[in-house]
Design a protein around this motif. Structure first.
Motif, short mmCIF file in Angstrom:
data_model
loop_
_atom_site.label_atom_id
_atom_site.label_comp_id
_atom_site.label_asym_id
_atom_site.label_seq_id
_atom_site.Cartn_x
_atom_site.Cartn_y
_atom_site.Cartn_z
N HIS A 124 27.55 15.41 0.71
CA HIS A 124 26.15 15.08 0.50
C HIS A 124 25.45 14.75 1.82
N ALA A 125 26.08 14.97 2.92
CA ALA A 125 25.49 14.69 4.23
C ALA A 125 24.66 15.88 4.70
N PRO A 126 23.65 15.63 5.53
CA PRO A 126 22.89 16.73 6.11
C PRO A 126 23.80 17.67 6.91
N THR A 127 23.43 18.92 6.92
CA THR A 127 24.18 19.91 7.69
C THR A 127 24.07 19.62 9.19
N LEU A 128 25.17 19.75 9.89
CA LEU A 128 25.17 19.67 11.35
C LEU A 128 25.02 21.08 11.89
N ILE A 129 23.91 21.34 12.56
CA ILE A 129 23.71 22.64 13.20
C ILE A 129 23.84 22.44 14.71
N ALA A 130 24.92 22.93 15.27
CA ALA A 130 25.12 22.89 16.72
C ALA A 130 24.33 24.05 17.33
N VAL A 131 23.43 23.72 18.26
CA VAL A 131 22.50 24.72 18.78
C VAL A 131 22.82 25.05 20.23
#
Length: 253
Positions: A9-16
């Motif tokens: 249920h955590a926000p997605t981690l988007i590594a940029v």
């Protein structure tokens, strides 16, 4: 993620990442993201790029928005200082995707220093080198016209010098600002430091990392890639962004 927030249920981690024409770059960042997933099973961790490589950041954000069960995203820049991309490009992308936050850049931070020191050791740096009056290090970074970016890189160089036993470490840049790597090498030589290593402050192989290493008169470390400390640092920046008030995070702390 907060202690009461289960991974699913955590926000997605988007590594940029920035993006590169070097085919090794995206593959290397993919390995880093894989390591982050291993550290936090169940957390949705994805890779995106600002330019040149797929998926581009807008596409990655669109995919997250399409998953109704995902409560937003945190953009973690795979960049080491708060330059134009961190201050402008990522917030602009986040503004178009409600519920998206921007975490701080990766540096300066002790985990980053750990990764840099380990890569130098892999290249041949020893404790004896740290005690020698003939040795020095050039910390090679991408470079930015943003004064805050340069200050952060110089702070990182100072921390690396402390970690290496007091050896002088000079920050140098591949673009946008001075000194260049050759200029930093000459400055160290003027101080009697002729046995100089180049520490690669890049996440992945690419044009800037290759050029910086080519100037090394002695050894040059590899880009940080999927170093465990870098993976932990990505998670740390993600959790910092979640623990603060819901606003876009830009300060490197």
């Amino acid at each position: 993620m907060t202690p009461h927030e289960p991974p699913g249920h955590a926000p997605t981690l988007i590594a940029v990442g920035h993006g590169s024409r070097d085919p090794r770059a995206a593959a290397t960042l993919g390995l880093l993201v894989d390591r982050v997933r291993e550290l936090r099973p169940g957390l949705d961790v994805r890779l995106a790029h600002i330019e040149l490589n797929a998926p581009l950041l807008p596409d990655a954000l669109a995919d997250v928005r399409a998953a109704a069960s995902v409560p937003g995203a945190v953009l973690v820049p795979l960049l080491f200082a708060p330059g134009h991309h961190v201050k402008h490009d990522l917030p602009a992308a986040a503004a178009l995707a409600p519920g998206t936050r921007v975490a701080a850049p990766l540096g300066p931070h002790p985990l980053l220093v750990e990764a840099l020191a380990d890569r130098l050791a892999e290249a041949g740096w020893t404790a004896r080198d740290g005690a020698s009056r003939a040795t020095g290090v050039v910390l090679a970074a991408a470079g930015s016209r943003d004064p805050e970016s340069g200050a952060g890189t110089r702070r990182l160089a100072a921390l690396l010098g402390e970690r290496l036993g007091g050896v002088p470490v000079v920050a140098a840049y591949a673009s946008a600002t001075a000194p260049t790597v050759p200029e930093a090498l000459r400055a160290l030589a003027a101080r009697g430091r002729h046995r100089v290593a180049v520490a690669s402050c890049f996440t992945a192989p690419g044009l800037f990392a290759t050029r910086a290493a080519a100037h090394a008169p002695w050894i040059a470390s590899a880009p940080l890639g999927a170093h465990p400390a870098l993976a932990w640092l990505v998670l740390h920046r993600y959790e910092q962004a979640l623990s603060r008030a819901p606003r876009r995070e830009l300060a490197a702390t």
